[in-house]
Enzyme design. Structure first.
Site, PDB file in Angstrom:
ATOM      1  N   TYR A 204      44.313  11.123  25.558  1.00  0.00           N
ATOM      2  CA  TYR A 204      42.600  11.465  25.551  1.00  0.00           C
ATOM      3  C   TYR A 204      43.080  12.345  24.298  1.00  0.00           C
ATOM      4  CZ  TYR A 204      41.286   7.458  28.551  1.00  0.00           C
ATOM      5  OH  TYR A 204      40.808   7.016  28.821  1.00  0.00           O
TER       6      TYR A 204
ATOM      7  N   LEU B 279      31.282  -2.447  29.548  1.00  0.00           N
ATOM      8  CA  LEU B 279      30.305  -3.249  27.965  1.00  0.00           C
ATOM      9  C   LEU B 279      31.178  -3.469  26.960  1.00  0.00           C
ATOM     10  CD1 LEU B 279      27.137  -0.497  27.744  1.00  0.00           C
ATOM     11  CD2 LEU B 279      26.874  -2.907  28.832  1.00  0.00           C
TER      12      LEU B 279
ATOM     13  N   ARG C 245      33.422  -2.037  25.255  1.00  0.00           N
ATOM     14  CA  ARG C 245      33.577  -1.073  24.325  1.00  0.00           C
ATOM     15  C   ARG C 245      32.183  -1.393  23.174  1.00  0.00           C
ATOM     16  NH1 ARG C 245      37.938  -3.215  26.345  1.00  0.00           N
ATOM     17  NH2 ARG C 245      39.421  -1.720  25.559  1.00  0.00           N
TER      18      ARG C 245
END
Length: 334
Positions: free
Chosen positions: A56, A209, A211
């Site tokens: 990330y 959710l 994204r």
């Protein structure tokens, strides 16, 4: 904070986990100070599971979590459990170059993660996607060696299918499978979820959710940066987006009748799927975290669940959850 057991071999964790990816990459700019404050607020609220990936923003997310943990009170720092994905190969321009699950690479990735996080062990360690060139037995076996040496506590999996789950579980105890699961991403229900339940493997569900698509906050006129994953996601494009937002509006009516937000009822639905499922909420701010935590107070009865099913049936979403080039790396078809 409610707690759940992460599979029969895993640790006890909070009923909601915090997915930290959005604090570093893929969903536009994030505020570092607010991100750290959100991690602290989550720990203070009783959230124990912090999920990240070493790729990330090329390690940025792990360093961010490490900074947040160092600045947290000792009692909160000690309750935090780290869940780390590894294996994705990046380049300096942010490109993706496949996955590496070789045992030597596993040990290498773990060494860097321990340093960036500033911890002496990783609580749950998993390859982000299956390396097609390395048998899962070899990758899991390498993590098992890290468990024996005390560098890792539990072995996880990510986005793999039923056959791979069985092969991995025959190699070493598997605590959980991290995989996308939400009202509009229900591909695990046919084969994957029955398999994990048969084997006593928990689920950490990301994308609850979708994204932000079913958060109740996303609008059709929202402008996305080119680096935002959603600018390339099929579900956020053109007619697909219009269709999917119509599902959100149907869900909003049910949420309003219960006096809760769309995000809260969507998270509560995932929570209702079983005690073996721990939703990861990708809150990047304390405001969104507070909203997500409110889902723990939402009770869905049979009538509520039937209404939700009618409003958002399985397979109702338009568009795949990833661009076509990435779908081949997933263990489920949707």
């Amino acid at each position: 904070m409610q707690t759940r057991l992460l599979g029969t071999t895993g640790p006890q964790v909070s009923a909601l986990g915090l997915g930290c990816m959005g604090m570093s990459a893929l969903y536009g700019e994030a505020d570092r100070a607010e991100s750290i404050a959100t991690v602290h607020a989550a720990l203070d609220a009783g959230v124990t599971l912090l999920d990240t990936g070493d790729f990330y923003a090329m390690g940025h997310n792990e360093m961010l979590i490490g900074e947040a943990l160092r600045a947290a009170p000792a009692a909160l720092r000690e309750q935090a459990l780290t869940s780390v994905k590894f294996g994705a190969l990046r380049d300096p321009d942010g490109g993706w170059s496949g996955y590496d699950g070789r045992p030597a690479a596993v040990r290498n990735f773990a060494a860097y993660s321990l340093q960036r996080l500033g911890v002496d062990h990783i609580d749950v360690y998993r390859i982000a996607r299956l390396d097609p060139n390395v048998p899962i037995e070899e990758t899991v076996g390498a993590i098992a060696e890290l468990v024996e040496k005390g560098h890792v506590r539990h072995i996880g999996l990510s986005e793999v299918g039923a056959d791979t789950i069985r092969r991995a579980a025959a190699t070493a105890p598997i605590a959980d499978l991290q995989i996308e699961y939400s009202l509009i991403s229900r591909g695990i229900e046919d084969e994957v979820l029955p398999t994990t339940r048969e084997l006593g493997i928990g689920i950490t569900a990301y994308g609850v959710l979708s994204r932000g698509l079913i958060s109740g906050h996303f609008t059709a006129d929202r402008q996305l940066a080119p680096t935002d994953f959603r600018s390339m996601s099929p579900r956020f494009q053109g007619e697909n987006l219009q269709h999917n937002l119509s599902l959100v509006e149907a869900l909003r009516k049910i949420a309003e009748q219960k006096g809760v937000s769309v995000a809260q009822i969507a998270i509560a639905w995932v929570l209702s799927r079983g005690e073996d499922i721990v939703p990861l909420v990708g809150a990047r701010t304390r405001e969104r975290l507070t909203e997500a935590l409110g889902a723990l107070d939402v009770t869905l009865d049979d009538a509520d669940l039937a209404a939700i099913e009618q409003a958002v049936p399985a397979d109702a979403a338009a568009g795949d959850r990833y661009p076509a080039a990435q779908m081949s790396h997933l263990g489920t078809d949707r």
